[in-house]
Design an enzyme around this catalytic site. Structure first.
Site, mmCIF file in Angstrom:
data_model
loop_
_atom_site.group_PDB
_atom_site.id
_atom_site.type_symbol
_atom_site.label_atom_id
_atom_site.label_comp_id
_atom_site.label_asym_id
_atom_site.label_seq_id
_atom_site.Cartn_x
_atom_site.Cartn_y
_atom_site.Cartn_z
ATOM 1 N N GLU A 142 0.836 -1.202 0.000
ATOM 2 C CA GLU A 142 0.000 0.000 0.000
ATOM 3 C C GLU A 142 0.869 1.250 0.000
ATOM 4 O O GLU A 142 1.895 1.316 0.692
ATOM 5 C CB GLU A 142 -0.924 -0.012 1.227
ATOM 6 C CG GLU A 142 -1.869 -1.200 1.229
ATOM 7 C CD GLU A 142 -2.802 -1.261 2.425
ATOM 8 O OE1 GLU A 142 -3.545 -2.249 2.535
ATOM 9 O OE2 GLU A 142 -2.790 -0.330 3.253
ATOM 10 N N CYS A 156 3.685 8.571 0.433
ATOM 11 C CA CYS A 156 4.209 7.738 1.518
ATOM 12 C C CYS A 156 4.418 6.332 0.964
ATOM 13 O O CYS A 156 3.450 5.648 0.608
ATOM 14 C CB CYS A 156 3.217 7.723 2.682
ATOM 15 S SG CYS A 156 3.708 6.676 4.070
ATOM 16 N N CYS A 163 6.416 -6.278 8.271
ATOM 17 C CA CYS A 163 7.513 -5.680 9.030
ATOM 18 C C CYS A 163 7.889 -6.615 10.173
ATOM 19 O O CYS A 163 7.010 -7.214 10.804
ATOM 20 C CB CYS A 163 7.086 -4.327 9.600
ATOM 21 S SG CYS A 163 8.398 -3.457 10.489
ATOM 22 N N CYS A 167 6.254 -3.443 16.350
ATOM 23 C CA CYS A 167 5.814 -2.307 17.169
ATOM 24 C C CYS A 167 4.346 -2.508 17.521
ATOM 25 O O CYS A 167 3.513 -2.769 16.647
ATOM 26 C CB CYS A 167 6.023 -0.995 16.410
ATOM 27 S SG CYS A 167 7.762 -0.619 16.083
ATOM 28 N N CYS A 170 1.319 -0.541 15.782
ATOM 29 C CA CYS A 170 1.316 -0.456 14.323
ATOM 30 C C CYS A 170 0.620 -1.662 13.708
ATOM 31 O O CYS A 170 0.969 -2.806 13.997
ATOM 32 C CB CYS A 170 2.757 -0.357 13.812
ATOM 33 S SG CYS A 170 2.881 -0.253 12.004
ATOM 34 N N CYS A 387 -1.231 6.970 9.398
ATOM 35 C CA CYS A 387 -0.008 6.457 10.009
ATOM 36 C C CYS A 387 -0.315 5.251 10.898
ATOM 37 O O CYS A 387 -1.172 5.320 11.785
ATOM 38 C CB CYS A 387 0.643 7.573 10.825
ATOM 39 S SG CYS A 387 2.141 7.081 11.695
#
Length: 411
Positions: A142, A156, A163, A167, A170, A387
């Site tokens: 994305e 972005c 990932c 975190c 996230c 975000c």
């Protein structure tokens, strides 16, 4: 070349829901072992079968390839400008304007121009666009286009499928690492942004590596892609308008600062190791003292360079006035800007956003200490484009970590 996915952890299922297993103390070791054995991204110079992927090459590599095919170096520059400059952004061989017949025939037979395929474009209520791209080997990434009334439009970009950092705030982090993106797959996101939206929004002025993935975990391809973006004869972004974000991979951070002239952002998000160990497990390897000490050392000799500290505000976790005072001390001696970010909720999230009035109070404490601070407004959050909201974890997800007892009431 398709990359082999890293092994991920499966969520346990009940009859009515999917819920994560709580991690054991061994979880950080599993996370850090993933850092030591990342999935491969692509073959050297973007080779795809018997053809090469042109957007996987920087200009010296492209020039060398053109010469190896028996053509003049000057034709390499003409091809480079077709790919990135002159408002062409070529995706097919018919768009290679100005190339002679023989050279165009060679490129058609021996090279690919397009690394991604648009699967969908989603429009949020505030005008933000989220592009879903299909990769050749199947996964979806994305990319977000963020228009601004002041004439700035930011793209972005993602650097990985998923990932490894885990975190806790996230959504992408729930996926685990599935694949590193190649240089071509990173650069192509920006090329598509210009092709699709330059007429509607005007010039795409800024690039932020803040989409899916930890950019410096894919440091080779990120450094190379960002260099292509700032090339004077290509996409021609100002290095000050291309920002690469990291959760704090210290060795790669040092390399980036020494090899790239683009800007750096560090996702900080806590003022104590206790909190950062929990919400950002990478802190267990590179703690606040190591991370910030490295930045002080590396930036001490650089003029007019400021690192951007990103700080996601989590209600009852990292948003106290004591946190604000500790943050002032932590960044002392580091040339920096601070970006306060409202937490954007997502499914399975444990956290709550800090109220706006408390964010302003937190900001004012920092400003009174002489720091340069701004608050990032949520964009695209109604379409999971803000975000911390990108990605689609599916059934396989990294575990939620054990919440320290003192913070359990805040969640």
């Amino acid at each position: 070349m398709a990359a082999q996915a890293l092994p991920l952890l499966r969520w346990s299922r009940t009859a009515s829901s999917v819920r994560p297993r709580i991690s054991t103390p061994a979880t950080p070791r599993r996370l850090l072992s993933a850092l030591r054995r990342p999935a491969a991204a692509s073959a050297v110079c973007g080779e795809v079968g018997s053809k090469v992927m042109l957007k996987g090459m920087d200009y010296p590599e492209l020039e060398k390839w053109v010469q190896a095919q028996g053509f003049r170096p000057g034709q390499a520059m003409m091809l480079w400008k077709c790919l990135y400059g002159n408002n062409i952004w070529a995706h097919c061989h018919d768009e290679l304007a100005g190339l002679n017949k023989d050279f165009r025939k060679m490129v058609t037979e021996h090279a690919y121009l397009k690394a991604l395929t648009v699967k969908d474009i989603i429009t949020a209520s505030d005008g933000t666009r989220k592009i879903l791209f299909s990769l050749e080997d199947g996964p979806v990434i994305e990319t977000v286009i963020i228009p601004c009334a002041r004439g700035r439009t930011t793209v972005c970009v993602s650097s990985q499928v998923g990932c490894a950092m885990n975190c806790q705030f996230c959504f992408t982090g729930r996926m685990g690492l599935r694949k590193h993106l190649s240089t071509a797959e990173i650069v192509e996101q920006v090329v598509f942004a210009r092709r699709l939206f330059s007429n509607e929004f005007g010039s795409i002025t800024n690039v932020v590596f803040m989409g899916m993935g930890e950019p410096l975990h894919n440091v080779d391809n990120v450094i190379k892609a960002s260099a292509i973006m700032v090339d004077d004869q290509g996409l021609h972004f100002s290095p000050r308008k291309v920002t690469v974000s990291t959760s704090g991979l210290v060795p790669q951070l040092k390399r980036f600062l020494r090899e790239s002239n683009c800007d750096l952002a560090v996702s900080l998000n806590a003022t104590t190791d206790e909190v950062r160990n929990w919400i950002m497990p990478i802190n267990r390897k590179y703690n606040l003292n190591v991370l910030l000490g490295t930045l002080r050392e590396e930036l001490s000799s650089r003029k007019k360079y400021k690192v951007l500290f990103e700080y996601v505000m989590l209600s009852g976790v990292n948003d106290s006035m004591d946190d604000a005072k500790r943050l002032i001390e932590l960044v002392r001696g580091i040339p920096c800007k601070i970006n306060l970010i409202s937490f954007n909720p997502h499914s399975g999230s444990q956290f709550k956003p800090t109220p706006d009035e408390k964010i302003i109070e937190f900001r004012n404490v920092l400003i009174q200490a002489g720091l340069f601070v701004f608050v990032r407004l949520s964009r695209g959050d109604d379409q999971m484009a803000a975000c911390g909201q990108l990605g689609e974890p599916g059934d396989y997800q990294l575990p939620l970590l054990r919440v320290p007892e003192k913070f359990q009431a805040a969640l």
